[in-house]
Design a protein around this motif. Sequence first.
Motif, PDB file in Angstrom:
ATOM      1  N   SER A 210       0.845  -1.359   0.025  1.00 20.78           N
ATOM      2  CA  SER A 210      -0.010  -0.086  -0.237  1.00 20.78           C
ATOM      3  C   SER A 210       0.875   1.211   0.137  1.00 20.78           C
ATOM      4  O   SER A 210       0.366   2.223  -0.709  1.00 20.78           O
ATOM      5  CB  SER A 210      -1.003   0.082   1.257  1.00 20.78           C
ATOM      6  N   PHE A 211       1.885   0.933   0.588  1.00 15.74           N
ATOM      7  CA  PHE A 211       3.061   2.325   0.521  1.00 15.74           C
ATOM      8  C   PHE A 211       3.750   2.387  -0.900  1.00 15.74           C
ATOM      9  O   PHE A 211       3.397   3.542  -1.393  1.00 15.74           O
ATOM     10  CB  PHE A 211       3.921   2.206   1.800  1.00 15.74           C
ATOM     11  N   PHE A 212       4.299   1.415  -1.318  1.00  9.66           N
ATOM     12  CA  PHE A 212       5.161   1.362  -2.455  1.00  9.66           C
ATOM     13  C   PHE A 212       4.396   1.492  -3.928  1.00  9.66           C
ATOM     14  O   PHE A 212       4.833   2.021  -4.855  1.00  9.66           O
ATOM     15  CB  PHE A 212       6.046   0.281  -2.532  1.00  9.66           C
ATOM     16  N   ASP A 213       3.076   1.233  -3.808  1.00  8.55           N
ATOM     17  CA  ASP A 213       2.258   1.310  -4.976  1.00  8.55           C
ATOM     18  C   ASP A 213       1.960   2.840  -5.329  1.00  8.55           C
ATOM     19  O   ASP A 213       1.636   3.194  -6.369  1.00  8.55           O
ATOM     20  CB  ASP A 213       1.007   0.696  -4.763  1.00  8.55           C
ATOM     21  N   GLN A 214       2.322   3.961  -4.213  1.00  9.65           N
ATOM     22  CA  GLN A 214       2.039   5.303  -4.794  1.00  9.65           C
ATOM     23  C   GLN A 214       3.077   5.553  -5.706  1.00  9.65           C
ATOM     24  O   GLN A 214       2.752   6.673  -6.161  1.00  9.65           O
ATOM     25  CB  GLN A 214       1.992   5.753  -3.500  1.00  9.65           C
ATOM     26  N   PHE A 215       4.193   4.953  -5.696  1.00  6.65           N
ATOM     27  CA  PHE A 215       5.312   5.277  -6.799  1.00  6.65           C
ATOM     28  C   PHE A 215       4.874   4.331  -8.125  1.00  6.65           C
ATOM     29  O   PHE A 215       4.493   3.164  -8.024  1.00  6.65           O
ATOM     30  CB  PHE A 215       6.386   4.911  -6.377  1.00  6.65           C
ATOM     31  N   GLU A 216       4.998   5.112  -9.144  1.00 11.87           N
ATOM     32  CA  GLU A 216       4.895   4.331 -10.623  1.00 11.87           C
ATOM     33  C   GLU A 216       6.250   3.738 -10.607  1.00 11.87           C
ATOM     34  O   GLU A 216       7.411   4.345 -10.430  1.00 11.87           O
ATOM     35  CB  GLU A 216       4.728   5.385 -11.739  1.00 11.87           C
ATOM     36  N   GLU A 217       6.267   2.609 -11.515  1.00 14.01           N
ATOM     37  CA  GLU A 217       7.694   1.973 -12.046  1.00 14.01           C
ATOM     38  C   GLU A 217       8.126   3.113 -12.843  1.00 14.01           C
ATOM     39  O   GLU A 217       7.497   3.686 -13.761  1.00 14.01           O
ATOM     40  CB  GLU A 217       7.361   0.833 -12.769  1.00 14.01           C
ATOM     41  N   PRO A 218       9.461   3.227 -13.038  1.00 14.47           N
ATOM     42  CA  PRO A 218      10.703   2.598 -12.258  1.00 14.47           C
ATOM     43  C   PRO A 218      10.869   3.011 -11.093  1.00 14.47           C
ATOM     44  O   PRO A 218      11.818   2.453 -10.348  1.00 14.47           O
ATOM     45  CB  PRO A 218      11.843   2.698 -13.285  1.00 14.47           C
ATOM     46  N   GLU A 219      10.375   4.066 -10.581  1.00 11.68           N
ATOM     47  CA  GLU A 219      10.383   4.738  -9.209  1.00 11.68           C
ATOM     48  C   GLU A 219       9.852   3.682  -8.069  1.00 11.68           C
ATOM     49  O   GLU A 219      10.843   3.672  -7.106  1.00 11.68           O
ATOM     50  CB  GLU A 219       9.905   6.160  -9.235  1.00 11.68           C
ATOM     51  N   ARG A 220       9.174   2.698  -8.329  1.00  6.08           N
ATOM     52  CA  ARG A 220       8.715   2.026  -7.210  1.00  6.08           C
ATOM     53  C   ARG A 220       9.950   1.126  -6.910  1.00  6.08           C
ATOM     54  O   ARG A 220      10.357   1.001  -5.665  1.00  6.08           O
ATOM     55  CB  ARG A 220       7.416   1.201  -7.740  1.00  6.08           C
ATOM     56  N   THR A 221      10.565   0.315  -8.072  1.00  3.55           N
ATOM     57  CA  THR A 221      11.753  -0.382  -7.836  1.00  3.55           C
ATOM     58  C   THR A 221      12.768   0.354  -6.940  1.00  3.55           C
ATOM     59  O   THR A 221      13.597  -0.192  -6.053  1.00  3.55           O
ATOM     60  CB  THR A 221      12.207  -0.994  -9.127  1.00  3.55           C
ATOM     61  N   ALA A 222      13.102   1.552  -7.283  1.00  4.52           N
ATOM     62  CA  ALA A 222      13.949   2.463  -6.675  1.00  4.52           C
ATOM     63  C   ALA A 222      13.619   2.854  -5.318  1.00  4.52           C
ATOM     64  O   ALA A 222      14.691   2.672  -4.514  1.00  4.52           O
ATOM     65  CB  ALA A 222      14.143   3.811  -7.550  1.00  4.52           C
ATOM     66  N   ALA A 223      12.468   2.888  -5.045  1.00  2.00           N
ATOM     67  CA  ALA A 223      12.024   3.099  -3.689  1.00  2.00           C
ATOM     68  C   ALA A 223      12.182   2.053  -2.910  1.00  2.00           C
ATOM     69  O   ALA A 223      12.887   2.052  -1.583  1.00  2.00           O
ATOM     70  CB  ALA A 223      10.706   3.576  -3.669  1.00  2.00           C
ATOM     71  N   VAL A 224      12.006   0.756  -3.114  1.00  2.00           N
ATOM     72  CA  VAL A 224      12.224  -0.518  -2.570  1.00  2.00           C
ATOM     73  C   VAL A 224      13.482  -0.400  -2.455  1.00  2.00           C
ATOM     74  O   VAL A 224      14.082  -1.085  -1.053  1.00  2.00           O
ATOM     75  CB  VAL A 224      11.777  -1.594  -3.346  1.00  2.00           C
ATOM     76  N   ASN A 225      14.405  -0.481  -3.364  1.00  2.00           N
ATOM     77  CA  ASN A 225      15.943  -0.525  -3.150  1.00  2.00           C
ATOM     78  C   ASN A 225      16.514   0.430  -2.143  1.00  2.00           C
ATOM     79  O   ASN A 225      17.464  -0.050  -1.278  1.00  2.00           O
ATOM     80  CB  ASN A 225      16.707  -0.221  -4.769  1.00  2.00           C
ATOM     81  N   GLU A 226      15.857   1.767  -2.034  1.00  2.00           N
ATOM     82  CA  GLU A 226      16.449   2.648  -1.020  1.00  2.00           C
ATOM     83  C   GLU A 226      15.919   2.030   0.351  1.00  2.00           C
ATOM     84  O   GLU A 226      16.846   2.302   1.115  1.00  2.00           O
ATOM     85  CB  GLU A 226      15.704   3.828  -1.488  1.00  2.00           C
ATOM     86  N   ALA A 227      14.786   1.769   0.181  1.00  2.00           N
ATOM     87  CA  ALA A 227      14.481   0.934   1.825  1.00  2.00           C
ATOM     88  C   ALA A 227      15.428  -0.237   2.004  1.00  2.00           C
ATOM     89  O   ALA A 227      15.880  -0.323   3.208  1.00  2.00           O
ATOM     90  CB  ALA A 227      13.091   0.617   1.714  1.00  2.00           C
ATOM     91  N   LEU A 228      15.775  -1.040   1.064  1.00  2.00           N
ATOM     92  CA  LEU A 228      16.818  -2.188   1.197  1.00  2.00           C
ATOM     93  C   LEU A 228      18.107  -1.375   1.761  1.00  2.00           C
ATOM     94  O   LEU A 228      18.673  -2.171   2.650  1.00  2.00           O
ATOM     95  CB  LEU A 228      16.762  -2.984   0.191  1.00  2.00           C
ATOM     96  N   GLU A 229      18.423  -0.585   1.208  1.00  2.00           N
ATOM     97  CA  GLU A 229      19.716   0.077   1.529  1.00  2.00           C
ATOM     98  C   GLU A 229      19.695   0.459   2.849  1.00  2.00           C
ATOM     99  O   GLU A 229      20.663   0.465   3.637  1.00  2.00           O
ATOM    100  CB  GLU A 229      20.072   1.189   0.464  1.00  2.00           C
TER     101      GLU A 229
END
Length: 257
Positions: A210-229
């Motif tokens: 519900s949080f990451f879906d607010q971003f469109e790809e490719p920003e969604r994947t970048a947002a997930v990667n930022e959280a992982l970092e």
Amino acid sequence: MTDNALPQSVQSWSASDYAKNGRFVQDLAGPIFAMLSAKPGERVLDLGCGDGTLTTEIKAAGADVLGVDLSDELLAVARMKGLTVRKADGHELDFVQEFDAVFSNAALHWMRAPDLVIAGVARALKPKGRFVGEFGGHGNVSAIATAMRAVAKTRGGDPSHVAPWFFPTVDEYSDLLVKNGFTVQEIALVPRPTPLKTGMEGWLRTFGRSFFDQFEEPERTAAVNEALELLGPSLCDSQGRWTADHVRLRFSAERNA
Ligand code: BEZ
């Protein structure tokens, strides 16, 4: 659905994602299963039964168990296992003195109006019936949620989608139980660092959807990667194994006669 239940977009599970990335939910349920101690012939309600993994165990103990959940997809999987299940919102339980016990694992944190839920459970139980459960307690997934809030800040996202959960303290939940006619027998916050066999990315994409879906790809994947970092130094070991910072609220209560 009531205003208190989460929107379907937040709770619409993919059964396969849930089975893969949410397996820890059932794997670690031993202690509350023992607290429930279901007996042959007892009538038990499994509140938030999901795909029915634990409902199956309750049935195997000889109880006559009904599972309820909001997810059509997970209920379909439970039905394929031969279980008796029904779609129901935990805020709107309409059973009256029908059950010897109500059991709930890893579901109550999705129900944001706990007063309504507990009142419905009290109504559903026979006098002296048991309410046994475990769910996310105060401090649950706090590092993960903080990382998502940091991502919202750097990317101009809406942080209000980060934590659509109810993670109470012992005092908050005890007060709610007592107010709704229960005697609390056991209640504790239990830190339970949980190894994520399928990694943190799967967790974020399944439970943080519900949080990451607010971003469109490719920003969604970048947002997930930022959280992982951000999370790596705290929750990933030197061999690349991830752990979720889970804290459980585990309780057993009895409905007053
Ligand atoms: C939990 O089991 O603690 C949990 C699962 C999904 C989202 C949040 C918490």
